[in-house]
Design a protein around this motif. Structure first.
Motif, PDB file in Angstrom:
ATOM      1  N   ALA A 117     -10.611  -9.263 -27.569  1.00 53.55           N
ATOM      2  CA  ALA A 117     -10.353  -8.189 -28.539  1.00 53.55           C
ATOM      3  C   ALA A 117     -11.281  -7.005 -28.340  1.00 53.55           C
ATOM      4  N   SER A 118     -12.411  -7.208 -27.673  1.00 55.23           N
ATOM      5  CA  SER A 118     -13.439  -6.168 -27.604  1.00 55.23           C
ATOM      6  C   SER A 118     -12.982  -4.871 -26.926  1.00 55.23           C
ATOM      7  N   PRO A 119     -12.165  -4.908 -25.861  1.00 55.30           N
ATOM      8  CA  PRO A 119     -11.751  -3.625 -25.270  1.00 55.30           C
ATOM      9  C   PRO A 119     -10.720  -2.882 -26.112  1.00 55.30           C
ATOM     10  N   ILE A 120      -9.963  -3.586 -26.931  1.00 54.82           N
ATOM     11  CA  ILE A 120      -8.884  -2.940 -27.682  1.00 54.82           C
ATOM     12  C   ILE A 120      -9.456  -1.858 -28.572  1.00 54.82           C
ATOM     13  N   GLN A 121     -10.506  -2.199 -29.322  1.00 56.68           N
ATOM     14  CA  GLN A 121     -11.139  -1.251 -30.233  1.00 56.68           C
ATOM     15  C   GLN A 121     -12.323  -0.538 -29.589  1.00 56.68           C
ATOM     16  N   ASN A 122     -12.669  -0.918 -28.353  1.00 56.90           N
ATOM     17  CA  ASN A 122     -13.916  -0.426 -27.757  1.00 56.90           C
ATOM     18  C   ASN A 122     -15.043  -0.608 -28.771  1.00 56.90           C
ATOM     19  N   ILE A 123     -15.330  -1.879 -29.067  1.00 59.68           N
ATOM     20  CA  ILE A 123     -16.290  -2.199 -30.117  1.00 59.68           C
ATOM     21  C   ILE A 123     -17.627  -1.495 -29.871  1.00 59.68           C
ATOM     22  N   GLY A 124     -18.307  -1.173 -30.961  1.00 58.77           N
ATOM     23  CA  GLY A 124     -19.578  -0.489 -30.829  1.00 58.77           C
ATOM     24  C   GLY A 124     -20.422  -0.642 -32.077  1.00 58.77           C
ATOM     25  N   ALA A 125     -21.737  -0.473 -31.887  1.00 60.35           N
ATOM     26  CA  ALA A 125     -22.673  -0.528 -33.016  1.00 60.35           C
ATOM     27  C   ALA A 125     -24.034  -0.047 -32.543  1.00 60.35           C
ATOM     28  N   TYR A 126     -24.756   0.632 -33.425  1.00 59.40           N
ATOM     29  CA  TYR A 126     -26.142   1.030 -33.179  1.00 59.40           C
ATOM     30  C   TYR A 126     -26.325   1.754 -31.846  1.00 59.40           C
ATOM     31  N   GLY A 127     -25.403   2.694 -31.566  1.00 62.45           N
ATOM     32  CA  GLY A 127     -25.547   3.551 -30.398  1.00 62.45           C
ATOM     33  C   GLY A 127     -25.032   2.991 -29.094  1.00 62.45           C
ATOM     34  N   VAL A 128     -24.384   1.831 -29.133  1.00 57.61           N
ATOM     35  CA  VAL A 128     -23.875   1.194 -27.919  1.00 57.61           C
ATOM     36  C   VAL A 128     -22.396   0.878 -28.094  1.00 57.61           C
ATOM     37  N   GLU A 129     -21.607   1.088 -27.032  1.00 57.30           N
ATOM     38  CA  GLU A 129     -20.192   0.734 -27.036  1.00 57.30           C
ATOM     39  C   GLU A 129     -19.875  -0.164 -25.854  1.00 57.30           C
ATOM     40  N   LEU A 130     -18.826  -0.952 -26.001  1.00 53.91           N
ATOM     41  CA  LEU A 130     -18.394  -1.833 -24.911  1.00 53.91           C
ATOM     42  C   LEU A 130     -18.169  -1.050 -23.624  1.00 53.91           C
ATOM     43  N   ALA A 131     -17.600   0.160 -23.728  1.00 49.52           N
ATOM     44  CA  ALA A 131     -17.262   0.955 -22.550  1.00 49.52           C
ATOM     45  C   ALA A 131     -18.447   1.153 -21.615  1.00 49.52           C
ATOM     46  N   GLN A 132     -19.678   1.124 -22.140  1.00 51.18           N
ATOM     47  CA  GLN A 132     -20.858   1.323 -21.314  1.00 51.18           C
ATOM     48  C   GLN A 132     -21.082   0.158 -20.348  1.00 51.18           C
ATOM     49  N   PHE A 133     -20.523  -1.012 -20.668  1.00 56.46           N
ATOM     50  CA  PHE A 133     -20.757  -2.197 -19.849  1.00 56.46           C
ATOM     51  C   PHE A 133     -19.485  -2.742 -19.211  1.00 56.46           C
ATOM     52  N   CYS A 134     -18.335  -2.254 -19.628  1.00 55.96           N
ATOM     53  CA  CYS A 134     -17.080  -2.792 -19.113  1.00 55.96           C
ATOM     54  C   CYS A 134     -16.872  -2.373 -17.655  1.00 55.96           C
ATOM     55  N   HIS A 135     -16.658  -3.346 -16.789  1.00 54.64           N
ATOM     56  CA  HIS A 135     -16.398  -3.085 -15.369  1.00 54.64           C
ATOM     57  C   HIS A 135     -14.905  -3.119 -15.076  1.00 54.64           C
ATOM     58  N   GLN A 136     -14.226  -4.123 -15.610  1.00 55.32           N
ATOM     59  CA  GLN A 136     -12.776  -4.185 -15.491  1.00 55.32           C
ATOM     60  C   GLN A 136     -12.203  -5.158 -16.516  1.00 55.32           C
ATOM     61  N   VAL A 137     -10.904  -5.007 -16.766  1.00 57.33           N
ATOM     62  CA  VAL A 137     -10.190  -5.855 -17.720  1.00 57.33           C
ATOM     63  C   VAL A 137      -8.981  -6.450 -17.013  1.00 57.33           C
ATOM     64  N   GLU A 138      -8.798  -7.748 -17.167  1.00 47.93           N
ATOM     65  CA  GLU A 138      -7.647  -8.436 -16.563  1.00 47.93           C
ATOM     66  C   GLU A 138      -6.610  -8.714 -17.639  1.00 47.93           C
ATOM     67  N   THR A 139      -5.373  -8.329 -17.368  1.00 50.52           N
ATOM     68  CA  THR A 139      -4.298  -8.547 -18.339  1.00 50.52           C
ATOM     69  C   THR A 139      -3.083  -9.161 -17.650  1.00 50.52           C
ATOM     70  N   ILE A 140      -2.173  -9.661 -18.479  1.00 46.57           N
ATOM     71  CA  ILE A 140      -0.838  -9.990 -18.012  1.00 46.57           C
ATOM     72  C   ILE A 140       0.121  -9.022 -18.697  1.00 46.57           C
ATOM     73  N   ASP A 141       0.952  -8.396 -17.901  1.00 45.95           N
ATOM     74  CA  ASP A 141       1.952  -7.468 -18.420  1.00 45.95           C
ATOM     75  C   ASP A 141       3.080  -8.286 -19.030  1.00 45.95           C
ATOM     76  N   TRP A 142       3.303  -8.148 -20.337  1.00 49.12           N
ATOM     77  CA  TRP A 142       4.289  -8.976 -21.015  1.00 49.12           C
ATOM     78  C   TRP A 142       5.715  -8.551 -20.718  1.00 49.12           C
ATOM     79  N   GLN A 143       5.890  -7.419 -20.053  1.00 49.85           N
ATOM     80  CA  GLN A 143       7.228  -6.999 -19.655  1.00 49.85           C
ATOM     81  C   GLN A 143       7.633  -7.630 -18.329  1.00 49.85           C
ATOM     82  N   THR A 144       6.671  -7.775 -17.408  1.00 47.75           N
ATOM     83  CA  THR A 144       6.978  -8.247 -16.053  1.00 47.75           C
ATOM     84  C   THR A 144       6.418  -9.626 -15.745  1.00 47.75           C
TER      85      THR A 144
END
Length: 346
Positions: A117-144
């Protein structure tokens, strides 16, 4: 694959008693292929721990509860790369990284929910956000049914926002790879963290964040809630300066040039809304940014209360609050005004 209907109260920390037409707990990747084949052409909602969701109606589709587990670590001279399964608990991950001597996530301690769930909202608190540490996200495309790796640029992270938030029915997040640099520096620019001083350790930052959050935020296992209900609003700097003149104690934070961020909780508090109740839902008496379930709250109670808070703040300050929580209707994500109209509450 057979599906069963289920109550959603155990799968949302607000404790709202809506239902799902179908529900499956995803614990193994081997479930994905038959699940994808059986679940085409119907609404899909992926849930971790349901800590940022308000169900406005019964869900007339498939709720997929992500319980995938596992952490893999790759080390370079500059950083640790952690590939973490989407069903892992976020706070437990933060604790584990500190135990392993991998600092960086301590400002994000005690944020409820799962890693998926963390990338969906780009969680953050106290001056830090997930985006600062995210390298990549793996998903499954529900259409294909195909898996995909997203770079941090492709994730289109913003303030409590990402590409996944706007395509929730298209992608299931299987894992998140985080990059934790070994050249660590504490981030101490917010609130009580500044008191620690530049020599603070990651453990000290973690302890202070946990103590602060536990003091201010109600435990959802005791008092149902979805964390911060509203985003901190961003306004043009001249408007922020005018509000600051009228309300000198108003917390104002600089963002990009020409814009400033205000503290939503402060605005709600000064509007005299702490403790306000609508049915079983109420504004928390200690932290005005949190709406809570005092017992037996319905979706209608929560929507009415959210609308009341938004209206009062806008009347007093001329600032329109936007919910941070994700609102889910029968077919998928909705918004406060749409949810109100659907329940004939406007």
């Amino acid at each position: 694959m057979q599906f069963t209907s289920a109550a959603l109260a155990p799968y949302n920390t607000f404790g709202l008693t809506q239902t799902a037409e179908q529900l499956v707990v995803l614990s193994e990747r081997e479930q994905l292929s038959p699940l994808w084949e059986a679940a085409q052409n119907q609404p899909l909602l992926v849930v971790g721990e349901g800590s940022n969701i308000v169900f406005t109606q019964a869900f007339s589709g498939l709720v997929l509860v992500n319980r995938l587990q596992g952490i893999e670590v790759t080390e370079t001279d500059e950083a640790w790369l952690l590939t973490v399964a989407g069903g892992e608990n976020w706070h437990q991950l933060v604790c584990w990284t500190l135990e392993q001597g991998m600092p960086g996530l301590e400002n994000l301690a005690l944020i409820p929910g799962t890693v998926g769930a963390s990338p969906i909202q780009n969680i953050g608190a106290y001056g830090v956000e997930l985006a600062q540490f995210c390298h990549q996200v793996e998903t499954i495309d529900w259409q294909t049914g195909q898996t995909r790796l997203w770079s941090v640029t492709e994730c289109e992270f913003g303030y409590r926002d990402s590409v996944f938030k706007h395509a929730a029915r298209e992608h299931v997040i299987l894992s998140v790879t985080l990059r934790l640099p070994k050249a660590w520096q504490p981030v101490l620019g917010y609130g009580p963290l500044a008191e620690l001083g530049e020599q603070a350790t990651a453990q000290q930052v973690f302890d202070r964040v946990c103590a602060t959050r536990q003091t201010k935020l109600p435990d959802p296992s005791v008092l149902g809630n979805a964390g911060s209900f509203f985003k901190n609003p961003t306004v043009v700097t001249p408007q922020a300066e005018a509000l600051k003149l009228a309300w000198p104690a108003l917390p104002v934070f600089a963002t990009v040039p020409g814009w400033s961020k205000l503290a939503a909780g402060w605005l709600i508090d000064k509007a005299g809304l702490k403790g306000t109740r609508v049915g079983g839902a109420g504004v928390h008496t200690e932290q005005a940014l949190v709406l809570v379930n005092y017992g037996g709250a319905t979706s209608e109670d929560v929507l009415r209360l959210a609308a009341l808070v938004r209206e009062r703040v806008e009347q007093l300050f001329g600032v329109r609050l936007e919910p941070e929580v994700r609102m889910m209707a029968a077919q998928g994500e909705t918004y406060l005004d749409e949810a109100l109209a659907c329940l004939n509450l406007n």
